[in-house]
Design a protein around this motif. Structure first.
Motif, PDB file in Angstrom:
ATOM      1  N   PHE A 189       0.636  -1.366   0.023  1.00 31.91           N
ATOM      2  CA  PHE A 189      -0.085   0.023   0.002  1.00 31.91           C
ATOM      3  C   PHE A 189       0.637   1.189   0.042  1.00 31.91           C
ATOM      4  O   PHE A 189       1.952   1.180   0.302  1.00 31.91           O
ATOM      5  CB  PHE A 189      -0.974  -0.037   0.940  1.00 31.91           C
ATOM      6  CG  PHE A 189      -0.279   0.160   2.649  1.00 31.91           C
ATOM      7  CD1 PHE A 189      -0.249   1.567   3.040  1.00 31.91           C
ATOM      8  CD2 PHE A 189       0.490  -0.776   3.072  1.00 31.91           C
ATOM      9  CE1 PHE A 189       0.311   1.727   4.365  1.00 31.91           C
ATOM     10  CE2 PHE A 189       0.992  -0.317   4.393  1.00 31.91           C
ATOM     11  CZ  PHE A 189       1.076   0.848   5.119  1.00 31.91           C
ATOM     12  N   SER A 198      -5.367   5.497   1.526  1.00 29.92           N
ATOM     13  CA  SER A 198      -4.343   4.799   0.879  1.00 29.92           C
ATOM     14  C   SER A 198      -4.662   3.974  -0.401  1.00 29.92           C
ATOM     15  O   SER A 198      -6.091   3.713  -0.409  1.00 29.92           O
ATOM     16  CB  SER A 198      -3.754   3.605   1.873  1.00 29.92           C
ATOM     17  OG  SER A 198      -3.245   4.101   2.901  1.00 29.92           O
ATOM     18  N   PHE A 200      -3.774   0.364  -2.675  1.00 35.96           N
ATOM     19  CA  PHE A 200      -3.142  -0.847  -2.396  1.00 35.96           C
ATOM     20  C   PHE A 200      -3.309  -1.676  -3.503  1.00 35.96           C
ATOM     21  O   PHE A 200      -4.171  -1.596  -4.546  1.00 35.96           O
ATOM     22  CB  PHE A 200      -3.598  -1.328  -1.154  1.00 35.96           C
ATOM     23  CG  PHE A 200      -5.145  -1.765  -1.086  1.00 35.96           C
ATOM     24  CD1 PHE A 200      -5.466  -2.905  -2.007  1.00 35.96           C
ATOM     25  CD2 PHE A 200      -6.040  -1.060  -0.438  1.00 35.96           C
ATOM     26  CE1 PHE A 200      -6.973  -3.191  -1.992  1.00 35.96           C
ATOM     27  CE2 PHE A 200      -7.363  -1.144  -0.565  1.00 35.96           C
ATOM     28  CZ  PHE A 200      -7.794  -2.454  -1.146  1.00 35.96           C
TER      29      PHE A 200
END
Length: 336
Positions: A189, A198, A200
């Motif tokens: 991530f 985030s 990922f």
């Protein structure tokens, strides 16, 4: 015939002499015509395309300043480079010559220069549309810099997904970290600047949308009713899986306020791209079903597990069937 032979021989000899002179002249030209001349700059040798790129930056009066090395070969034997007081210029036949300086050069250096996953630069430093950040492209990815977030490389499938949402101008903003490993979700991530988001990528962790290879994003800023939302996209498909993790209050209060819970959920993360109206209806109906029929189990926990899991490929069955107790006993919020 005898009287003509000396004349023929003389003509042949003159032709051979002329040819020899022409060949000698051509050879001399080839030997003394290098493809690019080197110049003495501050007592160092800078030449060829590197010299052209150097002069384009302003030469000694530009950001690079004076060279601190002569032109050198890179360890792979393919490229050439010069270091300068303010940066470097790297060249290969495939990529051309490009200056690298500042925090972007510092990041590239820390990763191993051209031997890293980034490879050689393929552009100079560019200014982003916001007029604040900078970026530079390399063979293996792009390094983005912002004064508040530093310089970080973006590449691969995380970079691909970030681009689909508008790069740094989209809902994620600038990268604030390099790629990191998330052991709990078996994924790589990268953190971004907006809303504690985030992005990922996972080769597969056996959970919901990531049973196989997947990409996605998560938001963990948190609200009264939700502590995290993960959007998982099985790679190569248009499907999404939304995993929303309610707080204790969320489990209790979303039962009677499906819409309020839905809005809180999407305040944590961007709504996924390219969701059709049918898929949107289905996701909302699944959310309402999970919220309404979430039951607390003893000695602890909930019958939904720790998250409401919503799969976009499920059908649009309508809110009446989605929230009917009779229907719930049959489909348990996981209709086909």
């Amino acid at each position: 015939m005898a009287s003509r032979t000396p004349l023929l021989r003389r003509r042949t000899a003159r032709l051979m002499q002329a040819g020899a002179v022409a060949l000698a002249t051509l050879a001399a030209l080839l030997v003394h015509a290098p493809t690019a001349a080197a110049a003495d700059v501050c007592g160092r040798q800078v030449g060829g395309d590197i010299l052209v790129a150097y002069n384009a930056t302003g030469g000694q009066g530009g950001p690079l300043g004076c060279p601190t090395t002569d032109e050198l070969a890179t360890p792979d034997g393919i490229g050439r480079y010069n270091h300068f007081t303010g940066g470097s210029i790297y060249w290969t036949p495939q990529t051309g010559a490009h200056p690298v300086w500042g925090a972007i050069r510092g990041k590239w250096e820390s990763m191993g220069w051209e031997t890293s996953e980034l490879g050689y630069p393929t552009s100079g430093e560019l200014t982003n549309p916001d007029g604040v950040g900078k970026r530079q492209t390399f063979q293996g990815g792009t390094v983005y810099w912002h004064p508040s977030h530093g310089a970080h490389p973006v590449w691969g499938k995380i970079g691909e997904l970030w681009g689909q949402y508008g790069w740094e101008g989209g809902p994620f903003g600038y990268p604030t970290s390099d790629e990191l490993w998330d052991e709990a979700n078996r994924s790589v991530f990268q953190r971004y600047s907006k809303n504690n988001l985030s992005l990922f990528w996972s080769a597969g962790n056996g959970v919901e949308g990531c049973t196989g290879e997947c990409v996605g994003y998560s938001g963990t800023t948190g609200t009264d009713w939700f502590r995290e939302v993960r959007v998982e996209i099985p790679y190569g498909t248009s499907h999404v899986v939304v995993r929303a993790f309610p707080t204790e209050a969320g489990f209790h209060h979303a039962r009677t306020d499906f819409q309020g819970g839905w809005y809180q959920m999407w305040s944590l993360a961007p709504y996924p791209n390219d969701v059709s109206q049918r898929e949107h209806n289905s996701l909302y109906q699944q959310h309402a079903c999970h919220a309404k029929f979430a039951a607390e189990l003893l000695p602890g926990g909930w019958n939904t597990g720790e998250s409401f899991d919503l799969e976009s490929w499920r059908g649009d069955i309508g809110m009446e069937d989605a929230t009917s107790l009779t229907k719930f006993l049959d489909h348990t919020c996981q209709w086909d």
